[in-house]
Design a protein around this motif. Structure first.
Motif, short mmCIF file in Angstrom:
data_model
loop_
_atom_site.label_atom_id
_atom_site.label_comp_id
_atom_site.label_asym_id
_atom_site.label_seq_id
_atom_site.Cartn_x
_atom_site.Cartn_y
_atom_site.Cartn_z
N TYR A 335 37.10 -56.18 79.66
CA TYR A 335 36.36 -55.54 78.57
C TYR A 335 35.51 -54.38 79.10
O TYR A 335 35.32 -53.37 78.41
CB TYR A 335 35.48 -56.55 77.83
CG TYR A 335 36.17 -57.17 76.64
CD1 TYR A 335 36.66 -56.37 75.60
CD2 TYR A 335 36.35 -58.55 76.54
CE1 TYR A 335 37.29 -56.94 74.50
CE2 TYR A 335 36.98 -59.13 75.44
CZ TYR A 335 37.46 -58.31 74.43
OH TYR A 335 38.10 -58.86 73.35
N ILE A 336 34.98 -54.51 80.31
CA ILE A 336 34.24 -53.40 80.90
C ILE A 336 35.16 -52.20 81.09
O ILE A 336 34.82 -51.06 80.74
CB ILE A 336 33.63 -53.82 82.26
CG1 ILE A 336 32.52 -54.85 82.04
CG2 ILE A 336 33.06 -52.60 82.99
CD1 ILE A 336 31.91 -55.39 83.33
N LEU A 337 36.35 -52.45 81.66
CA LEU A 337 37.32 -51.37 81.88
C LEU A 337 37.79 -50.77 80.56
O LEU A 337 37.96 -49.55 80.43
CB LEU A 337 38.51 -51.89 82.68
CG LEU A 337 38.21 -52.39 84.10
CD1 LEU A 337 39.46 -52.99 84.73
CD2 LEU A 337 37.67 -51.25 84.96
N LEU A 338 37.98 -51.64 79.56
CA LEU A 338 38.40 -51.19 78.23
C LEU A 338 37.37 -50.23 77.64
O LEU A 338 37.71 -49.14 77.15
CB LEU A 338 38.57 -52.40 77.31
CG LEU A 338 38.86 -52.12 75.83
CD1 LEU A 338 40.31 -51.71 75.66
CD2 LEU A 338 38.57 -53.35 74.98
N SER A 339 36.10 -50.61 77.71
CA SER A 339 35.04 -49.77 77.16
C SER A 339 34.86 -48.49 77.98
O SER A 339 34.51 -47.44 77.43
CB SER A 339 33.74 -50.57 77.12
OG SER A 339 32.72 -49.85 76.48
N LEU A 340 35.08 -48.58 79.28
CA LEU A 340 35.02 -47.40 80.14
C LEU A 340 36.04 -46.35 79.69
O LEU A 340 35.71 -45.17 79.52
CB LEU A 340 35.28 -47.79 81.59
CG LEU A 340 35.45 -46.67 82.62
CD1 LEU A 340 34.17 -45.84 82.72
CD2 LEU A 340 35.83 -47.24 83.98
N CYS A 341 37.27 -46.78 79.47
CA CYS A 341 38.32 -45.86 79.00
C CYS A 341 37.99 -45.32 77.62
O CYS A 341 38.17 -44.12 77.35
CB CYS A 341 39.67 -46.58 78.97
SG CYS A 341 40.29 -47.09 80.59
N GLY A 342 37.51 -46.19 76.74
CA GLY A 342 37.17 -45.75 75.39
C GLY A 342 36.02 -44.76 75.37
O GLY A 342 36.03 -43.78 74.60
N GLY A 343 35.01 -44.98 76.22
CA GLY A 343 33.88 -44.07 76.28
C GLY A 343 34.28 -42.69 76.78
O GLY A 343 33.82 -41.66 76.25
N ILE A 344 35.12 -42.65 77.81
CA ILE A 344 35.60 -41.37 78.33
C ILE A 344 36.39 -40.63 77.25
O ILE A 344 36.21 -39.43 77.04
CB ILE A 344 36.46 -41.58 79.59
CG1 ILE A 344 35.59 -42.09 80.75
CG2 ILE A 344 37.17 -40.30 79.99
CD1 ILE A 344 36.37 -42.48 81.98
N GLY A 345 37.26 -41.36 76.57
CA GLY A 345 38.07 -40.74 75.51
C GLY A 345 37.22 -40.21 74.37
O GLY A 345 37.45 -39.10 73.87
N SER A 346 36.20 -40.97 73.96
CA SER A 346 35.34 -40.53 72.86
C SER A 346 34.57 -39.27 73.23
O SER A 346 34.43 -38.35 72.42
CB SER A 346 34.35 -41.64 72.48
OG SER A 346 35.03 -42.76 71.96
N ALA A 347 34.06 -39.21 74.46
CA ALA A 347 33.34 -38.02 74.91
C ALA A 347 34.25 -36.80 74.92
O ALA A 347 33.84 -35.69 74.52
CB ALA A 347 32.75 -38.26 76.31
N CYS A 348 35.49 -36.98 75.35
CA CYS A 348 36.45 -35.87 75.38
C CYS A 348 36.75 -35.37 73.96
O CYS A 348 36.77 -34.16 73.71
CB CYS A 348 37.75 -36.31 76.05
SG CYS A 348 37.63 -36.60 77.83
N LEU A 349 36.96 -36.29 73.02
CA LEU A 349 37.30 -35.89 71.65
C LEU A 349 36.12 -35.19 70.98
O LEU A 349 36.31 -34.19 70.28
CB LEU A 349 37.73 -37.12 70.85
CG LEU A 349 39.04 -37.78 71.29
CD1 LEU A 349 39.31 -39.03 70.46
CD2 LEU A 349 40.21 -36.81 71.17
N ASP A 350 34.90 -35.71 71.16
CA ASP A 350 33.73 -35.06 70.57
C ASP A 350 33.55 -33.65 71.12
O ASP A 350 33.22 -32.71 70.39
CB ASP A 350 32.47 -35.89 70.83
CG ASP A 350 32.40 -37.13 69.95
OD1 ASP A 350 33.14 -37.20 68.96
OD2 ASP A 350 31.61 -38.04 70.27
N THR A 351 33.78 -33.50 72.42
CA THR A 351 33.65 -32.18 73.05
C THR A 351 34.67 -31.22 72.47
O THR A 351 34.37 -30.05 72.19
CB THR A 351 33.82 -32.29 74.57
OG1 THR A 351 32.85 -33.20 75.09
CG2 THR A 351 33.64 -30.93 75.24
#
Length: 431
Positions: A335-351
């Motif tokens: 779940y930590i790794l899952l959220s890590l990937c999701g957080g990186i993806g969300s930051a990229c999309l918002d940018t």
């Protein structure tokens, strides 16, 4: 001499923006933690009064429904009113709503919780797109990705501190103290926003100056002014493949993401038999992953769309791994790794949204994306409850992971096809 004056003004502007975003970040952190306090206490109070899971479901549904209507409204208001005014008004209006929960002393007044949940969620739906569209006004184009990664860190801290501390406050001092703390957090957040000074040359709700416009906007702002708001939005999206991919992302991913939100609790309680402690631990794992994504995301500056889709693919693979895990500790790490990937993806999309969209259109675009994501996740959560009556949790989790992976491949192909066609010889393109 003139060069020195210009440099001094630029330096002063950068300092002003930095202080402004620091206050915006602090307001979001305080606001989010207070809201988590209230959410935990509210659910505990509903179970205490009714003992009904259906009542909990109704309360959660009330928190999702307003996003469909209010998030686009927030985006439109930000184009007409100062952003600071909107954010302060929303926070201050939510103070009495949070305090109204203190009046609930039995099933007869449970309607106050439902009505309050709806109003609080409506406020958040208005607040969220306005806040996101304020970030480019307080940050230069070169620091957008760094700040969006910092936003994921904030969300992680809210998950860890808000849910965990809110549970302790509700346990030790009762739900009433959590409701008071939530009201105080809205008041403090409004005071923090009040201290923000948007650049004098960029009044909130207007266009950015040339030196603050995100790099390479797809449609020039002058062109957007010549057309109607919705027509210009249509032109903007039609001219940006990146925005088209992001909208497709927001239409497809939330349909499956709601399953994962429901399965976190189901895995902890029914699969791993870890009870409420397990639920809290899994949510803490999500918070840890989002916090770590801040440090990882700072290293990623190019090919943001490809990184976001790769992160979605990894989320799918990790969800499938979680569905087959037999140990609680392994699932916690996954779940930590899952959220890590999701957080990186969300930051990229918002940018990418901030870079592709002119300032005047950002509130509307973020409002639409928030409405799509919030409403579809709500429908997905309801469907997860229905599906779990007929499907084993692990099977549903595996299907959700496979769905994530499939969406990642589909969007990847859609993003790759135009580039492939450009590289083809003209004769082949005509065939």
């Amino acid at each position: 001499m003139n060069i020195n004056i210009t440099n001094n003004r630029s330096t002063e502007m950068l300092k002003q923006r930095s202080k402004g975003y620091s206050r915006l970040f602090a307001a979001g952190l305080v606001n989010g933690i207070g809201d988590r306090f209230s959410s935990v206490a509210m659910l505990a109070l509903i179970l205490q009064v009714t003992g009904s899971g259906m009542a909990v479901g109704i309360s959660l549904g009330m928190r999702v429904l307003p996003f469909l209507f209010m998030a686009p409204l927030g985006g439109m208001l930000a184009g007409r009113l100062p952003r600071k005014t909107i954010m302060m008004a929303v926070d201050l209006l939510r103070v009495p709503v949070a305090l109204s929960f203190l009046l609930v002393d039995g099933a007869g007044r449970l309607w106050l919780l439902y009505a309050g949940s709806f109003i609080m969620a409506a406020g958040e739906a208005l607040y969220s797109p306005v806040r996101k569209s304020s970030i480019p006004l307080l940050a230069g184009p070169d620091s957008l990705h760094k700040i969006n990664s910092l936003e994921q860190l904030m969300t992680g801290c809210v998950l860890i501190l808000g849910a965990f501390t809110g549970g302790l406050v509700s346990l030790w001092w009762g739900p009433e103290m959590a409701f008071v703390a939530n009201a105080a957090s809205f008041l403090l957040a409004a005071l923090l926003v009040w201290g923000i000074s948007f650049p004098a040359a960029v009044p909130s709700g207007t266009e950015l100056r040339a030196d603050t416009i995100p790099a390479e906007p797809v449609i020039e702002s002058s062109h957007l002014k010549k057309t109607g708001r919705w027509q210009s939005l249509k032109v903007l999206i039609g001219g940006s493949q990146v925005l088209q991919i992001i909208i497709a992302y927001e239409l497809l991913v939330p349909i499956i993401n709601g399953w994962d939100n429901v399965l976190i609790s189901v895995y902890a309680v029914q699969v791993f038999h870890a009870g409420d402690v397990g639920v809290g631990a899994f949510y803490a794992a999500l918070g840890i992953g989002l916090s770590l994504s801040f440090f990882a995301g700072r290293l990623l500056k190019r090919r943001l769309l490809g990184i976001a889709l790769a992160g979605l693919l990894m989320e799918g693979i990790l969800l499938m791994c979680i569905s087959g895990s037999s140990h609680f500790g392994v699932a916690f790490v996954l779940y930590i790794l899952l959220s890590l990937c999701g957080g990186i993806g969300s930051a990229c999309l918002d940018t990418l949204v901030m870079r592709e969209t002119p300032a005047a259109q950002q509130p509307v675009v973020f409002g639409i994306l928030s409405a799509l994501g919030g409403s579809l996740i709500g429908v997905s959560m309801l469907s997860a409850g229905w599906l779990l009556e007929a499907v084993e949790p692990r099977a549903l989790g595996f299907a959700g992971g496979a769905g994530f992976a499939g969406v990642a491949w589909l969007l990847g192909v859609l993003a790759w096809l135009p580039r492939y066609r450009k590289k083809m010889p003209r004769k082949l393109r005509r065939q």
